[in-house]
Structure formats: structure tokens, C-alpha cells
Design a protein around this motif. Structure first.
Motif, short mmCIF file in Angstrom:
data_model
loop_
_atom_site.label_atom_id
_atom_site.label_comp_id
_atom_site.label_asym_id
_atom_site.label_seq_id
_atom_site.Cartn_x
_atom_site.Cartn_y
_atom_site.Cartn_z
N PRO A 177 0.84 -1.21 0.00
CA PRO A 177 0.00 0.00 0.00
C PRO A 177 0.86 1.25 0.00
N GLY A 178 0.38 2.28 -0.63
CA GLY A 178 1.13 3.53 -0.68
C GLY A 178 0.53 4.48 -1.69
N GLY A 179 1.06 5.69 -1.66
CA GLY A 179 0.53 6.73 -2.54
C GLY A 179 1.38 6.98 -3.76
N GLY A 180 2.24 6.01 -4.13
CA GLY A 180 3.10 6.19 -5.28
C GLY A 180 2.33 6.20 -6.59
N GLN B 62 10.39 2.84 -2.49
CA GLN B 62 10.09 4.26 -2.26
C GLN B 62 9.10 4.79 -3.29
N VAL B 63 9.26 4.36 -4.56
CA VAL B 63 8.33 4.80 -5.60
C VAL B 63 6.94 4.26 -5.33
N THR C 146 10.30 9.25 0.21
CA THR C 146 11.73 9.20 -0.06
C THR C 146 12.50 9.56 1.20
N PRO C 147 13.72 9.06 1.36
CA PRO C 147 14.50 9.35 2.57
C PRO C 147 14.81 10.83 2.73
#
Length: 506
Positions: free
Chosen positions: A58-61, A112-113, A118-119
């Protein structure tokens, strides 16, 4: 120490012949069947399963061009890493290169994508990230091309002859090696005493840095002094340990010598103080660990494959947490994600986003055409002498971004891009691939029974470079150049190209 040749599972009278630079004689034929059985799950795991699991997080990439390019890069690096693990020839430096690319430039940026974090913040347009991913992919292809060209060129065996006694492979001169041991103890003792005693080395890395600053070794605006003190306090001790480890691992006579064993034990104790994992950077301790393992087991195909395979798991699971007890991470932006791959969005894996930020930085000021690399090559020149000496690439970009914490990575692709753009990335990676492949082939010859013996310099230098590859690839090069130069100086001083009778005694 175990024997340098593995015999577990070997069938008497049935051992595989060794190809040039490949497996040593005595390697069991059963490994071929085992590698075939492991090849399918390994390739599927690295190339298909892990990327698919990350893609399902899950994520908003956004699934745009950057997403698909990053997926291609991850699968490509995974396929090349699987090739290195399953190869019948131990490609030590190439294997470490592809392990770094798969983890730091493939899996972590892909997570990260997908997650959409991102860090470090990306200050430029999304197109700069697309360019960064594409250039890493092109650079990897150039590296492969260089390695392919190197494989087409036959190696010349350096065998000394009565007419040209200085043409043999480099070996450690016995007397100079003993002098290196004395230098190691003296330099490390100075380093320990300068920082206040051994107890400081078991406190924290942060306290070490504060103690170095308090001693006045590091001048304001310059780290040359502290770099030399730390470098000479650590590198000679490690090199001396590696040479004595190789002697014990490959020489029956050395194992029967009490003096050699006592020196080795003393060097182990010394390295436990100056090169322990508590007070040193994780990348440096990784260098120490890999160099020691590959030196202690020079001909073990199983160790080589286990290190590459388990290195992926360790980097994804252990590495992000290994620095928590050594620093106060107040300045680090905490990751907030429900994904199990949350550790991959920490500052440890900022290589791809820093490449994108560097592209944005270069767009505002232009390329430096060799100036940054010259600063790395002339790292030993103090800023008091060279007022315009370039700073670390990661520091310069971090300052341009307005960050307080500028201890940021500058991967090799970034260093080449800053100076020469796309042509520098392609040409530089191709040359590196060529040199690495040639070194791998010579190293494979150096660790066989027909090699130059226990005193082989290449058999020690290649494992050290393999471990240090993580630091060189992660960057910045200015920070990495110091210890590498000290190691090269030590190796140069103890090396001889003359045939030493003691070098071939087993």
C-alpha cells in the motif's frame, strides 16, 4: 581454519576440471546439480517474487514512467545478481557490484516509488527522477559491456623467468610484511591513545567523532588530519590481519608455526578494538567482515555464494536497524507507512533520490568537467593550502537543498554525472566494468593452488576492494578516497615481484 578446497559431498575420483579462472580442482561435481536445483527459485525470488511483493504494497506512489523504469532496473539487477551467484566462476568484485545495485539502486528505490516516500525530499521535477533511473540503467548496461569486452581478451599468466625475474605476480615480501605488522601496532596505539584509551571504542560512533573533534586533530573546515589518523589507525591493522589470515588459511607450515599464530591472535585483538562494529561506520565494518571472510576462505565457492545470497536479506532486514544505537536520529525524518518495507525509505537508501537531486543541482550550475573528481584524487591536500578545494558532492547538494543534515550519499553515477554528464556515466561505468572483470579473472587465478602462494597480494587486495566497493559506490568519493589510498600505499610498500621461495611453501 578449514582447507581452502571444499570436499563435502564430493564423490571419490569424480571431481570437475577447473576452467581458467573458474572453480579450483577438487570442487565436487555435485555442485552443478545443486546449482541447477537452486537456480529456478533464486531467479524467481530476485527477479519476480520480491519486486511483485513490493509492487503490491500500500502507498501513494504514482505508476508513471519512473515506476516502470525502476521495475525494469530492479529486475535487471536481480537477474545479473542471480547470474553472479550461480556462475561456475567466482566473480568477486562483479558480484558485490550487482548486490549493491540490486539493493540500493533497485529494491529500495522501487519500494520508495511504490510507497510514495523518499528518505530525503526531492526538490526538482519528477522528470529528474526519471532521468536518474534511466542513467543508472544505462550505466549498468555499460558496466556489463565493459565486463564482456574484458572477457574476450585473454589473460597473460605472469610467470617469472630467469631473464626477467621481476615479471611475476606481486607477493608480500616477508621482511616488509613484518614491518607492516609493527607499523599497524604503532599507528593503532597512537590512534587509541589519541582518543583516550580503548574504552572509547566501545561506546558509540558519535562519541568517537566528538573525541576526534576535541583532540584538535581536525582543523576547522578540513577533515584531512582526522582522516589520516583514523585511516592509519585502522587500515594497516586490517591489512596485516588479512595477510596473516591468508597464510594460516593456505599454508600448512604457517599453521604449525606458533609465532605466526600468536601474531594472528594479537592482530585479531587489535582489530577488535579499532575496527569493531560499535564505533565504526556500518559500511566500514562491512568492508572488514567481507575482506576477512573472503581471505579466510579464498577458494570456497559455497562461502562466495552464501555471502551474496544472504547479503540481500541482511541489507533489507538488518542493515537499516544496525545504526539505531549509535546516533541520535532527531534530524532524520521519520517514515510513516503501513508497509513492511518501511525501513527502505530511511536515509540508508537515499542513493536514487540523491542522484535526482544532483541532476537538479547540475541543471542550475552546469557540469564541473573534472573538478569534483580532482578534489577526490587530491583528498590529502588541506583546504588551508587549496582554498577552492571541492567539498563532498553529497554535502554540496545537501547545502543547495537547504538541509541541516548533509551527510548524504553521492553514488558513483552521481560523481560521474556532476563532472561529465551522460557521457561520463556511460564511459566511466564501461571502464570500471572492464577493470573489475579483469581483476576478477586474475583473482580467480591467484587463489588456486597454481597461484603465487600464501603471500599473494592480489588474493588479499581483491577481497578488501570487494568489501570497500560498497563505500565507493555509495559515495561520496572524497570521503572514500582516504582509506583506499592508505591501503594502496601499504600494499605498494610490502609488494615485490621477485619470486620468493617462502611464498610457495605450504
Amino acid at each position: 581454519m578449514t582447507s581452502v578446497h571444499e570436499t563435502v559431498g564430493a564423490v571419490p575420483g569424480r571431481t570437475a576440471a577447473a576452467p581458467p579462472g573458474g572453480e579450483p580442482p577438487g570442487q565436487p561435481i555435485t555442485w552443478t546439480m545443486l546449482s541447477r536445483a537452486l537456480s529456478v527459485p533464486l531467479i524467481l525470488g530476485l527477479v519476480c517474487f520480491l519486486p511483485a511483493v513490493i509492487a503490491a504494497q500500500p502507498g501513494g506512489g504514482v505508476r508513471d514512467t519512473a515506476y516502470w523504469l525502476q521495475l525494469v532496473l530492479t529486475c535487471y539487477a536481480g537477474a545479473r545478481l542471480a547470474t553472479m551467484i550461480l556462475s561456475t566462476r567466482r566473480r568477486l568484485l562483479q558480484g558485490v557490484f550487482w548486490m549493491f545495485v540490486y539493493i540500493a539502486m533497485g529494491v529500495a528505490p522501487f519500494a520508495q516509488v511504490v510507497i510514495g516516500q523518499t528518505p530525503t525530499p526531492m526538490v526538482g521535477p519528477r522528470q529528474d527522477l526519471v532521468t536518474a533511473i534511466a542513467m543508472v540503467l544505462v550505466g549498468c548496461a555499460a558496466f556489463d559491456l565493459g565486463a564482456l569486452l574484458a572477457s574476450r581478451r585473454p589473460l597473460r599468466r605472469r610467470t617469472p623467468s630467469p631473464r626477467s625475474p621481476g615479471t611475476g605476480p606481486a607477493v608480500a615480501h616477508p621482511v616488509r610484511l613484518r614491518l607492516l605488522v609493527l607499523v599497524a601496532f604503532a599507528a593503532s596505539a597512537f590512534y587509541v591513545l589519541k582518543l583516550g584509551g580503548p574504552s572509547v571504542f566501545f561506546s558509540s560512533r558519535q562519541e568517537i567523532n566528538e573525541t576526534v573533534a576535541a583532540t584538535g586533530v581536525a582543523a576547522e573546515g578540513s577533515n584531512v588530519g582526522s582522516a589520516f589518523v583514523k585511516g592509519f589507525g585502522q587500515v594497516p591493522a586490517l591489512l596485516a590481519l588479512l595477510f596473516y589470515t591468508r597464510r594460516l588459511a593456505t599454508s600448512y607450515r604457517a599453521r604449525r608455526s606458533p609465532s605466526t599464530a600468536l601474531v594472528w591472535v594479537a592482530l585479531v585483538a587489535l582489530n577488535l578494538v579499532v575496527n569493531n562494529p560499535v564505533s565504526n561506520a556500518r559500511y566500514w565494518f562491512l568492508t572488514v567482515l567481507m575482506a576477512f571472510v573472503f581471505t579466510a576462505f579464498p577458494s570456497s565457492a559455497a562461502i562466495y555464494r552464501v555471502v551474496l545470497a544472504t547479503g540481500v536479506v541482511g541489507a533489507l532486514v538488518v542493515f537499516p536497524y544496525a545504526d539505531k544505537f549509535r546516533y541520535d536520529d532527531e534530524a532524520q525524518r521519520p517514515a510513516q507507512s503501513a508497509s513492511v518495507f518501511e525501513p527502505l525509505v530511511t536515509k540508508d537508501y537515499d542513493q536514487m533520490v540523491m542522484f535526482a537531486n544532483t541532476i537538479s543541482w547540475v541543471d542550475t550550475r552546469g557540469h564541473t568537467y573534472g573538478r569534483q573528481l580532482s578534489g577526490s584524487a587530491l583528498f590529502f591536500v588541506p583546504r588551508a593550502v587549496w582554498s577552492g578545494k571541492p567539498e563532498d558532492t553529497g554535502v554540496r547538494v545537501g547545502q543547495w537543498m537547504g538541509l541541516r543534515m548533509t551527510n548524504l550519499s553521492a553514488p558513483l553515477w552521481t560523481e560521474l554525472w556532476v563532472d561529465f554528464g551522460a557521457s561520463g556515466v556511460i564511459g566511466g561505468l564501461a571502464l570500471i566494468g572492464y577493470a573489475v572483470a579483469r581483476t576478477d579473472r586474475r583473482y580467480a587465478l591467484a587463489v588456486t593452488r597454481a597461484g603465487p602462494g600464501p603471500g599473494s597480494v592480489l588474493a588479499v587486495a581483491a577481497p578488501l576492494i570487494a568489501g570497500y566497493t560498497f563505500i565507493l559506490l555509495r559515495g561520496p568519493l572524497l570521503q572514500a578516497a582516504g582509506k583506499l589510498a592508505i591501503a594502496a600505499l601499504c600494499l605498494l610498500l610490502i609488494s615485490t615481484f621477485k619470486e620468493q621461495k617462502a611464498a610457495r611453501r605450504r
